[in-house]
Scaffold this motif. Structure first.
Motif, mmCIF file in Angstrom:
data_model
loop_
_atom_site.group_PDB
_atom_site.id
_atom_site.type_symbol
_atom_site.label_atom_id
_atom_site.label_comp_id
_atom_site.label_asym_id
_atom_site.label_seq_id
_atom_site.Cartn_x
_atom_site.Cartn_y
_atom_site.Cartn_z
ATOM 1 N N GLN A 2 0.749 -1.438 0.045
ATOM 2 C CA GLN A 2 -0.120 -0.247 0.520
ATOM 3 C C GLN A 2 0.839 1.300 0.184
ATOM 4 N N ASP A 31 3.384 13.460 -6.242
ATOM 5 C CA ASP A 31 3.355 15.339 -6.080
ATOM 6 C C ASP A 31 1.803 15.757 -6.589
ATOM 7 N N TYR A 32 0.304 14.966 -6.103
ATOM 8 C CA TYR A 32 -1.355 15.584 -6.167
ATOM 9 C C TYR A 32 -1.500 14.506 -5.499
ATOM 10 N N LEU A 34 -5.449 14.452 -3.352
ATOM 11 C CA LEU A 34 -6.950 14.643 -3.052
ATOM 12 C C LEU A 34 -7.877 14.349 -2.049
ATOM 13 N N TYR A 36 -11.523 13.101 -0.678
ATOM 14 C CA TYR A 36 -12.782 11.929 -1.566
ATOM 15 C C TYR A 36 -13.385 11.581 -1.064
ATOM 16 N N LYS A 38 -17.316 9.577 -0.002
ATOM 17 C CA LYS A 38 -17.877 8.765 -0.750
ATOM 18 C C LYS A 38 -19.604 8.225 0.574
ATOM 19 N N PRO A 44 -17.087 7.563 -5.655
ATOM 20 C CA PRO A 44 -16.721 9.201 -4.350
ATOM 21 C C PRO A 44 -17.002 10.294 -5.322
ATOM 22 N N PHE A 89 -12.120 9.143 1.475
ATOM 23 C CA PHE A 89 -10.787 8.329 0.661
ATOM 24 C C PHE A 89 -10.105 9.373 0.257
ATOM 25 N N ALA A 97 1.547 10.102 -14.623
ATOM 26 C CA ALA A 97 1.533 8.672 -14.850
ATOM 27 C C ALA A 97 -0.007 8.429 -15.264
ATOM 28 N N GLY A 98 -0.153 9.631 -16.091
ATOM 29 C CA GLY A 98 -1.627 9.509 -16.810
ATOM 30 C C GLY A 98 -2.618 9.806 -16.029
ATOM 31 N N ASN A 99 -1.958 11.146 -14.962
ATOM 32 C CA ASN A 99 -3.522 11.205 -14.261
ATOM 33 C C ASN A 99 -4.590 9.699 -13.053
ATOM 34 N N MET A 100 -3.645 9.031 -12.708
ATOM 35 C CA MET A 100 -3.590 7.471 -12.532
ATOM 36 C C MET A 100 -4.259 7.448 -10.844
ATOM 37 N N LEU A 101 -5.241 7.618 -10.414
ATOM 38 C CA LEU A 101 -4.780 7.592 -8.822
ATOM 39 C C LEU A 101 -4.754 6.298 -8.327
ATOM 40 N N PHE A 103 -5.145 4.872 -4.151
ATOM 41 C CA PHE A 103 -6.045 5.887 -3.166
ATOM 42 C C PHE A 103 -5.923 4.649 -2.040
ATOM 43 N N GLY A 105 -7.754 3.140 2.083
ATOM 44 C CA GLY A 105 -8.531 2.683 2.029
ATOM 45 C C GLY A 105 -9.171 2.435 2.746
#
Lengths: 113, 114
Positions: A2, A31-32, A34, A36, A38, A44, A89, A97-101, A103, A105
């Motif tokens: 994780q 570097d970014y 967020l 969310y 839910k 989310p 979350f 990385a193609g905006n891949m998030l 998360f 748990g």
């Protein structure tokens, strides 16, 4: 493995008080960040974000703090309201990385009236 | 006027079947995603498409095949369903695939394989 962790599965807070939700990450390339929110049986919903060049971002009752050296971020909700009861979350991404998030748990917040 | 909509919301099917989940976004976004929330509640990226082109495929079994007929749609087809495929699948979209683009999620599709 994780890379984003939310070590508190649940948090209970009295209405009107501050809610503090914590998140830790291990990948220094993130570097970014967020947060969310839910609700059950819903997707989310974006709440607030912060770039790694900042250490604080505020939006109404919601403030996100970033401590890069500790690889830690937190979400403060002041004052907490019963409608804030949901699962929160934390998510992180890195440039290129193609905006891949990635998360965490989730932490279930319960705000008691 | 839901921004990201996916159907069906609930799906119960038998092992070995083939099923599809459809997703549409009316936000005018260029990038769409499929995320999976497993039994431990972790949300993990499966695929990402930008303007109908695949840009992320996170080691998902070949039984999962996304299809993007246009940039507003990203459907997920699953062949030979297995018990372990039971999960909630979330479609999502963002304006672009670059840094700092907020991702908006659909309401989820609850898949149960029996």
């Amino acid at each position: 493995d994780q890379q984003v962790k939310q070590n508190s599965p649940s948090l209970s807070v009295q209405e009107g008080r501050i809610s503090i939700l914590n998140c830790d990450y291990t990948n220094s390339m993130f570097d970014y960040f967020l947060w969310y929110k839910k609700y059950p049986a819903e997707g989310p919903t974006f709440l607030i974000s912060i770039s790694s060049i900042k250490d604080k971002n505020e939006d109404g009752r919601f403030t996100v703090f970033l401590n890069k050296s500790a690889k830690h971020l937190s979400l403060h909700i002041v004052p907490s309201q019963p409608g804030d009861s949901a699962v929160y979350f934390c998510a992180a991404s890195r440039g290129g990385a193609g905006n891949m998030l990635t998360f965490g748990g989730g932490t279930r917040l319960m705000v008691k009236p | 006027d839901t921004a990201v909509s996916q159907t069906p919301k609930y799906l119960v099917t038998q092992m070995g079947n083939d099923k599809s989940i459809k997703c549409e976004q009316n936000l005018g976004h260029d990038t769409m995603y499929w995320y999976k929330q497993d039994s431990k509640k972790f949300l993990k990226i499966m695929f990402s498409y930008n303007n109908k082109e695949l840009i992320i495929n996170e080691t998902v079994p070949n039984r999962f095949s996304p299809k993007s007929p246009d940039k507003a749609h990203l459907n997920l087809h699953i062949n030979s369903l297995e018990l372990g495929d039971s999960a909630v699948y979330f479609c999502a979209s963002s304006q672009a695939s670059g840094f700092g683009n907020t991702i908006y999620f659909g309401e989820g599709s609850w898949l149960t394989v029996v």
